[in-house]
Design a protein around this motif. Structure first.
Motif, PDB file in Angstrom:
ATOM      1  N   LEU A 180       2.156  -6.671   4.963  1.00 21.22           N
ATOM      2  CA  LEU A 180       1.553  -5.442   4.434  1.00 21.22           C
ATOM      3  C   LEU A 180       2.535  -4.301   4.682  1.00 21.22           C
ATOM      4  N   LYS A 235       0.793  -4.660  -5.695  1.00 18.75           N
ATOM      5  CA  LYS A 235       0.929  -3.221  -5.535  1.00 18.75           C
ATOM      6  C   LYS A 235      -0.428  -2.556  -5.743  1.00 18.75           C
ATOM      7  N   VAL A 236      -1.013  -2.049  -4.666  1.00 12.60           N
ATOM      8  CA  VAL A 236      -2.316  -1.389  -4.748  1.00 12.60           C
ATOM      9  C   VAL A 236      -2.103   0.070  -5.132  1.00 12.60           C
ATOM     10  N   GLU A 264       2.935  -0.085   4.249  1.00 10.03           N
ATOM     11  CA  GLU A 264       2.165   1.138   3.981  1.00 10.03           C
ATOM     12  C   GLU A 264       2.935   2.375   4.420  1.00 10.03           C
ATOM     13  N   ILE A 266      -9.413  -4.498  -0.186  1.00 10.31           N
ATOM     14  CA  ILE A 266      -8.095  -4.441   0.438  1.00 10.31           C
ATOM     15  C   ILE A 266      -8.071  -5.262   1.719  1.00 10.31           C
ATOM     16  N   ARG A 291     -12.174  -0.520  -0.153  1.00  9.26           N
ATOM     17  CA  ARG A 291     -11.583  -0.870   1.142  1.00  9.26           C
ATOM     18  C   ARG A 291     -11.877  -2.322   1.509  1.00  9.26           C
ATOM     19  N   ILE A 342      -9.227   3.268  -2.604  1.00  8.35           N
ATOM     20  CA  ILE A 342      -9.346   3.045  -1.166  1.00  8.35           C
ATOM     21  C   ILE A 342     -10.388   3.947  -0.529  1.00  8.35           C
ATOM     22  N   LEU A 392       0.822  -1.208   0.000  1.00  8.08           N
ATOM     23  CA  LEU A 392       0.000   0.000   0.000  1.00  8.08           C
ATOM     24  C   LEU A 392       0.856   1.257   0.000  1.00  8.08           C
TER      25      LEU A 392
END
Length: 405
Positions: A93, A35-36, A95, A83, A80, A74, A13
């Motif tokens: 994860l 890869k978001v 971020e 995710i 969401r 998101i 993230l």
């Protein structure tokens, strides 16, 4: 032989550099990195150009190989939820959101460990978490200035300078990888994941190394020495007749051998310069003498003689010269794979070399949403119709359409 992190899933993230650098390394080690990205725009670095190739930012290319791009909004509830479902199935994860955003989206470690106790949750930020500065954005250039690094970089009488790459971001990414791998090892023993708090400020201050130790234990303010070293002399660039040489004479025996090579045995016998401390304290007297001995010598001849004598020396190279050098060829530093868009995608081989865990050939950094459809079908078992519905409301973006219609 097995790829080291085969079977490990990473939900990325993060964006820009520190986080993507960490997840790219995990991908190099064999992890499956999702890869978001925001539909449409994607990672900020996609627009950071020039330079670019075929309209694609080379900055983005440099930190995003071995990943799959999943475009999810998101800000939308449906996004969401996707995710969160992916987080249930992932091992790691990474971020770099502001904490306020994570709380708003219910994507904090406390939220996600309830549904996935084995999750290793790595937060990367400018100033760390859990205090009044946690929401302050962190930028490499600002941290280089604030940490003291710029004050020790540059010519002694010149402007404080940043390093030529965003090294605080890069080091923070490397620190994140170290912590993640340690957490994976710990999880093997305990069965549970943990939260990792990586800050750019911590990374920069730790990298001050001997400079930090010098200040903390003497209370003296560190100074700039340009390309010279505060504690070792000679340790800098010198002009030769046809180029510039980098010297790193690290001890007294090397200095004696160095003096012999440059034809000045008397310099080694001079009591003022016999020890490194003397050479450091009297650098203003010594360096002009050395410079005078070297300026007429040809570069390659001098380097050859110094290396034969066991004195560390090298030539000053440009980036292009470094990549075309003999050592780059011997280490196969550049890796190339075919690419439909680029013709050939070139990148720097990961420096981690392990005898029993080889790396596979790198994959080309993906377009925004290139893998959305395939990932949602494979990981969440969503139907093609459901994916089309999510795309129609803007919760996701799929391009190109593959594997389901």
């Amino acid at each position: 032989m097995s790829i080291a992190l085969k079977g490990i899933k990473v939900l990325d993230l993060s964006r820009v550099l520190a986080g993507p650098w960490a997840t790219m390394t995990l991908g190099d080690l064999g992890a499956d990195v999702l890869k978001v990205e925001q539909p449409g725009s994607g990672d900020d670095t996609r627009t950071w150009m020039p330079p670019s190739v075929e309209g694609i930012s080379t900055y983005y290319l440099g930190a995003n190989r071995n990943k799959k791009s999943v475009a999810i909004d998101i800000a939308k509830r449906e996004g969401r939820e996707l995710i969160i479902e992916l987080a249930k199935r992932c091992d790691i994860l990474v971020e770099n959101f502001r904490p306020a955003s994570l709380k708003k989206f219910k994507l904090t470690y406390e939220d996600l460990k309830e549904i996935n106790p084995r999750l290793i949750f790595c937060s990367i930020s400018g100033y760390g978490r859990g205090h009044e500065l946690e929401d302050r954005p962190g930028y490499d250039f600002i941290i280089q200035a604030e940490s003291g690094f710029m004050s020790i970089t540059g010519a002694a009488e010149g402007e404080p300078m940043r390093l030529g790459v965003a090294f605080v971001d890069l080091i923070s990414g490397m620190n994140a990888v170290q912590a993640i791998l340690a957490a994976l090892f710990m999880r093997e023993r305990t069965g549970v994941g943990q939260w990792i708090d990586i800050s750019l400020t911590d990374s920069a201050m730790f990298m001050l190394a001997n400079v930090a130790s010098g200040h903390l234990n003497t209370q003296r303010e560190a100074q700039r020495y340009g390309n010279a070293h505060p504690s070792i002399v000679p340790y800098q660039l010198f002009d030769c007749a046809d180029g510039r040489i980098a010297l790193a004479v690290g001890n007294d025996e090397q200095f004696r051998r160095f003096c012999k090579v440059i034809g000045n045995d008397a310099l080694a016998a001079d009591a003022r310069f016999a020890t490194n401390r003397g050479r450091t304290e009297l650098r203003d007297q010594l360096l002009p003498i050395i410079a005078d001995c070297l300026h007429h010598r040809t570069l390659q001849e001098l380097i050859t003689e110094l290396r034969l004598a066991g004195v560390p020396a090298g030539e000053l190279r440009t980036v292009s010269q470094a990549f075309s050098s003999a050592v780059s060829a011997l280490r196969e530093t550049v890796v190339s794979v075919p690419s439909e868009k680029l013709g050939t995608f070139r990148s720097v081989r990961n420096p981690l070399r392990m005898s029993e865990s080889p790396f596979s050939a790198p994959t080309v950094p993906p377009d925004v949403g290139e893998n959305t459809r395939d990932v949602l079908m494979a990981e969440l078992d969503l139907s093609s119709e459901r994916i089309d519905q999510l795309q129609s409301i803007g919760a996701i973006a799929c391009w190109p359409i593959s594997g389901g219609k």
